[in-house]
Design an enzyme around this catalytic site. Structure first.
Site, mmCIF file in Angstrom:
data_model
loop_
_atom_site.group_PDB
_atom_site.id
_atom_site.type_symbol
_atom_site.label_atom_id
_atom_site.label_comp_id
_atom_site.label_asym_id
_atom_site.label_seq_id
_atom_site.Cartn_x
_atom_site.Cartn_y
_atom_site.Cartn_z
ATOM 1 N N HIS A 220 0.832 -1.203 0.000
ATOM 2 C CA HIS A 220 0.000 0.000 0.000
ATOM 3 C C HIS A 220 0.867 1.253 0.000
ATOM 4 O O HIS A 220 1.918 1.307 0.650
ATOM 5 C CB HIS A 220 -0.900 0.036 1.236
ATOM 6 N N CYS A 276 0.060 2.576 -4.606
ATOM 7 C CA CYS A 276 -0.710 3.773 -4.933
ATOM 8 C C CYS A 276 0.116 5.031 -4.652
ATOM 9 O O CYS A 276 0.990 5.034 -3.782
ATOM 10 C CB CYS A 276 -1.996 3.817 -4.117
#
Length: 534
Positions: A220, A276
């Site tokens: 992440h 991301c």
């Protein structure tokens, strides 16, 4: 010269006491009576600093080098020469040479009769031990985090780093023992924040020109406000370690300080960030636009050759997907591995084009980016070991303009987790803030948006009223479908449409309350309950 040979013969003829006798009072008294020993030589006790056997001076000091150059001179004479010359080693050397010439009948002038001391110049610069250059070294750090047991669990990150490990060993010939993996299915190598920092330091430890390094992160990514305002969107990109709920995020600036800025010229670092918000994930100064290199507004220039492929632009997300064989993986990592295997010898332009085409064909909207510390021609063949010379005239940060933060909402389970531990930006999208409140089971009463009561927050009414007025009738009409303390689909839709204005008013009127909402919803977010608001 004859005088140097005479001094050498005198030393060779000196009689030193035995090691057994050195400890006796008689031996010490013998040498104390004649501090310079016999024939101008020094006693063995003078070697306590590790210098030459005939000097009391530390090895490499100006005094020791003068002693080497003028072996006939006593330590006191060397000290006196330096003292008379104010510490100037060149002047002291000339003074000692004149003294020797005079003692041999040549007079004070170095051009007088008699033999001349060979000291027209004296190297007064410090002498360093020559650095032992080892063969070029390769090191790789691969980090894959699936966040097992959390509401933001991923599926393909550990597979990503294992696939790239095989690629490094089988395709590029890197030694297996030069590669370290941090994955959250390994109790001995968990990718905690501290462990990640320690291994980043290991990656660049004792690095020297000719070395090749590799860093891959799959997991992440998020953003935090840049307190200095250097980033063009006012936000630092960040990686989420496995313990981010407690230890916090690892920002791009922190990573660059460890593995980019210290690299000397001639070192190559390749980085893959499949997460991301990773477009400028290492704060590299140059970004490829498709036709040329664009320099960041506030770039950080360094000497090393660092090249980074990132999974998406700063405002985009990188997808968890499956490869052509159905194995869970990161969409960008899978596309890169396929491009490397399918086209050996491809250029960087080819690699970037193939990756983007593959992702587009598979229906992913993310756009991989290419960034670097040095501008280079895109027809350069893709590789992991070659390094281009440094072309940056100015090193370090150049500050041209500061930018205010422009936080973006992070939706889904990760946004809930970040909000629960206070890591979301102060300005939240209204839909997220309300979803946290509703999910936590707080009582929400609306009329024209109405009064919001969360726990014991007494000033909620003022915030809700101003937010409702700004959000408009779309939110007010949606509230009619409110049902037994929960939010109906129409309420959710209305809130989504008015989200941006709600968030702006919430930040101006009660930013602290918005953060309170997020923290109050912590138990809900961590329980993994699903609230499909968007």
């Amino acid at each position: 010269p004859p005088w140097a040979e005479d001094a050498s013969r005198s030393r060779a003829a000196a009689t030193w006491p035995s090691q057994a006798a050195l400890g006796s009072p008689a031996a010490h008294s013998q040498w104390d009576a004649n501090p310079r020993g016999r024939a101008g030589s020094a006693p063995p006790e003078w070697n306590t600093f590790g210098g030459d056997v005939s000097t009391p001076f530390p090895r490499g000091s100006v005094e020791a080098r003068l002693q080497d150059a003028f072996p006939w001179a006593s330590p006191d004479k060397i000290r006196k020469a330096l003292r008379k010359c104010g510490g100037d080693a060149q002047a002291a050397a000339k003074r000692l040479a004149r003294s020797r010439n005079a003692s041999m009948g040549g007079g004070a002038s170095p051009f007088g009769g008699g033999p001349q001391a060979p000291h027209a110049s004296f190297d007064a610069s410090p002498r360093h031990e020559p650095r032992q250059h080892r063969p070029p070294r390769r090191r790789a750090l691969l980090v894959g985090i699936n966040y097992f047991g959390s509401s933001c669990e991923l599926k393909g990150c550990i597979n990503d780093v294992r696939s790239f490990r095989s690629l490094l060993v089988d395709r590029f010939g890197w030694p297996a023992n030069s590669i370290r993996l941090l994955t959250d299915d390994s109790a001995s190598a968990l990718p905690t924040k501290q462990n990640l920092v320690n291994h980043l330091r290991w990656l660049v430890e004792d690095v020297q020109s000719g070395d090749a390094l590799f860093f891959h992160f799959s997991g992440h990514g998020a953003q935090q406000e840049d307190p200095e305002g250097f980033e063009e969107d006012g936000m630092n990109e960040a990686l989420c370690p496995v313990d981010f709920q407690n230890a916090g995020l690892l920002t791009d600036q922190s990573i660059a300080d460890i593995i980019v800025s210290p690299l000397p010229e001639g070192v190559r670092l390749t980085s893959i960030l499949d997460c991301c918000h990773s477009g400028t994930g290492l704060d590299l100064p140059f970004m490829w636009t498709g036709s040329s290199w664009r320099e960041e507004t506030n770039p950080i220039h360094s000497r090393g050759d660092v090249i980074m492929f990132s999974g998406c632009r700063d405002h985009e997300c990188s997808a968890d997907a499956s490869d052509q064989y159905g194995k869970n993986c990161g969409a960008m990592t899978s596309a890169l591995c396929e491009a490397v295997q399918a086209s050996p010898g491809a250029t960087y332009a080819d690699m970037l084009m193939r990756m983007r085409r593959t992702l587009r064909q598979r229906g992913f909207g993310q756009k991989p980016q290419l960034a670097a510390t040095q501008r280079f021609a895109l027809d350069r063949p893709f590789g992991l070991d070659d390094a281009v010379p440094n072309s940056n005239g100015v090193l370090g940060r150049t500050v041209r303009k500061r930018f205010p933060p422009k936080p973006r909402g992070i939706d889904g389970p990760l946004g809930m987790e970040l909000a629960a531990c206070g890591l979301l930006p102060a300005v939240l999208f209204g839909a997220q803030a309300v979803s946290h409140v509703a999910g936590a089971g707080a009582d929400v009463v609306m009329g024209s948006m109405g009064t919001v009561a969360v726990g014991g927050v007494k000033n909620a009414f003022d915030w809700a009223t101003s937010a409702a007025k700004a959000a408009g009738s779309s939110v007010g009409s949606a509230t009619r479908n409110f049902d037994n303390g929960g939010l109906g689909r129409d309420v959710a839709g209305g809130m989504a449409r008015g989200a941006n204005t709600v968030a702006s008013n919430a930040a101006r009127g009660a930013g602290a309350l918005a953060n309170g909402f997020a923290k109050g919803a912590g138990s809900f977010a961590r329980s993994g309950a699903s609230f499909a608001f968007w």
